[in-house]
Design an enzyme around this catalytic site. Structure first.
Site, short mmCIF file in Angstrom:
data_model
loop_
_atom_site.label_atom_id
_atom_site.label_comp_id
_atom_site.label_asym_id
_atom_site.label_seq_id
_atom_site.Cartn_x
_atom_site.Cartn_y
_atom_site.Cartn_z
N LEU A 76 8.74 13.02 74.16
CA LEU A 76 8.01 11.94 74.36
C LEU A 76 6.63 12.06 73.79
O LEU A 76 5.95 10.94 73.39
CB LEU A 76 7.54 11.72 75.83
N GLY A 77 5.87 13.42 73.48
CA GLY A 77 4.82 13.20 72.88
C GLY A 77 4.50 14.81 72.72
O GLY A 77 5.25 15.71 72.98
N GLU A 78 3.45 15.13 71.69
CA GLU A 78 3.08 16.35 71.44
C GLU A 78 1.72 16.57 71.05
O GLU A 78 0.91 15.59 70.40
CB GLU A 78 4.11 16.98 70.11
N GLY A 80 -2.07 19.62 71.10
CA GLY A 80 -2.38 20.80 71.01
C GLY A 80 -1.92 21.62 72.40
O GLY A 80 -1.64 22.93 72.31
N GLY A 82 1.21 21.68 73.75
CA GLY A 82 2.39 21.78 73.42
C GLY A 82 3.22 20.44 73.46
O GLY A 82 2.66 19.67 72.72
N VAL A 84 5.76 17.25 75.44
CA VAL A 84 6.20 16.54 76.54
C VAL A 84 7.42 16.06 76.36
O VAL A 84 7.90 15.34 75.12
CB VAL A 84 5.21 15.64 77.03
N LYS A 108 5.99 18.67 80.87
CA LYS A 108 5.05 19.21 79.76
C LYS A 108 5.28 20.73 79.59
O LYS A 108 5.47 21.40 80.68
CB LYS A 108 3.62 18.92 80.29
N ASP A 205 -12.68 13.20 80.92
CA ASP A 205 -11.90 12.84 79.51
C ASP A 205 -11.34 11.81 79.70
O ASP A 205 -10.04 11.54 79.44
CB ASP A 205 -10.98 14.20 79.51
#
Length: 397
Positions: A76-78, A80, A82, A84, A108, A205
């Protein structure tokens, strides 16, 4: 996760910026041991919400099966932290299930080489295990085996707000004015909840990639790796290492390391400005003078005759001038350099809800006028041509 300030926001690779913070989940002998291990301050972080963490402790083999051995097709995503992955679990038992059956989840997996990974993973568990709100992403469980740290979340079908605003993907339609208002209200409610809980939480954040959307575009805040318990004992702030994402962090925090609840309000103002303009907080591809969104847009927000010049053209005709003006005024208040002039997040929610109500009433009024034009005259002919409300342009109400 957030980045150290001083460099532009880093974009993740993969299909989306999904849960862009560090992640982790663990397998320990008991929840009690886990909470003892993560420390007293963390265990007290939100006493009034959930007295006892209700998380599933997964084995690493469970999550390997749920993701088909962390198959790249389910990435799904990447970032810093690691990677997902999308996985599938039985809805009742949370045991691994066949691909496409049961309940989809986001998993994750921490990169073992991540320097701050464990600290941010730990923070994520500390907060999300005990905080429960419709506008916060739900943590289902964790795994901690040797060096393997993973977290398991509910799956958000529409991905991140960042994708919808900034990624030109054919399958993603531009967000309408009404959807943007809905997303802003949902995210604002999530922040307001954090700020008004018994143990104030400063999110630290807040950005478009950390706002996730379900099928109905309900917004949920994700990634609590940088969250901090707010000030106590009459203090106005906490002092901490400056972390976050360039373009979103409040100026007083960047300059002094002093973190206030109102620092989150500034970050919300930046995201509200992104929703309003369709532009990124920081974009090095834009001409000089336009690369930092807040610096470029602020003069336009304060001048009603120039306001239309900065509104995302993809929303043309979907809003009234009054609604746009009130949104601009609210954004300016959130972005005030003086924290005393920023509204609380509860006040932000109330203001956005008034703008939403105004938008609905304007749409209904326009629709009634259009229908009136369709009523046949005495001679059986329509009185006028029908004008769809979305084609009527920017209009004052």
């Amino acid at each position: 996760m957030g980045n150290c300030l001083g460099s532009p926001a880093q974009s993740t690779t993969g299909t989306s910026n999904y849960y862009s913070n560090t992640t982790g989940s663990s397998n320990v002998s008991s929840n009690a041991e886990f909470w003892e291990a993560v420390g007293a301050e963390s265990a007290e972080a939100d006493g009034q919400i959930l007295e006892t963490p209700k998380l599933k402790v997964f084995t690493f083999s469970d999550l390997k099966r749920a993701t088909r051995d962390f198959n790249s097709e389910h990435l799904l995503g990447e970032g810093g932290f690691g990677k997902v992955y999308k996985g599938w679990l039985d809805e009742k038992t949370l045991a691994p299930s066949k691909m496409g059956t049961g309940m989809a989840v986001a998993i994750k997996k921490l990169n073992p080489e991540s320097v701050q990974g464990f600290d941010e993973w730990q923070s994520e568990v500390n907060f999300l295990a005990r905080l429960s709100h419709p506008n916060l992403v739900r943590l289902l469980g964790y795994c901690w085996e040797d060096k393997e740290l993973l977290l398991v979340y509910e799956f958000m079908q529409k991905g991140s707000l960042e994708n919808h605003l900034f990624r030109r993907i054919n399958s993603i339609q531009p967000l309408s004015w009404e959807k943007r208002l809905k997303i802003a209200i949902g995210a604002a409610r999530g922040l307001a909840f954090l700020h008004t809980s018994d143990k104030q939480v400063i999110y630290r954040d807040f950005k478009a990639s950390n706002i996730l959307l379900d099928l109905s575009y309900n917004a949920k805040i994700a990634d609590f790796g940088l969250a901090k318990v707010g000030p106590s004992g009459g203090k106005s702030h906490v002092t901490t290492r400056v972390m976050g994402t360039s373009g979103y962090a409040a100026p007083e925090y960047v300059a002094t390391g002093r973190l206030y609840v109102q620092s989150d309000v500034y970050g919300f103002g930046v995201v509200l400005l992104e929703l309003f303009t369709g532009r990124r907080a920081v974009d090095s591809r834009r001409p000089s003078g336009q690369q930092i969104l807040v610096e470029w847009a602020k003069p336009f927000l304060s001048r009603r005759e120039k306001l239309k010049n900065i509104i995302d053209p993809r929303m043309e005709g979907q809003y009234s001038f009054k609604a746009a003006l009130q949104t601009a005024q609210l954004t300016l208040k959130c972005l005030s350099n003086d924290i005393r002039n920023r509204p609380s997040m509860n006040e932000v929610v109330e203001a956005l809800e008034r703008i939403q109500t105004m938008t609905v009433k304007t749409k209904e009024s326009t629709a009634r006028k259009s229908l009136h034009h369709l009523v046949p005259s005495r001679h059986g002919h329509p009185r006028a041509h029908y004008h769809h409300p979305l084609h009527m342009g920017l209009h004052a109400t």
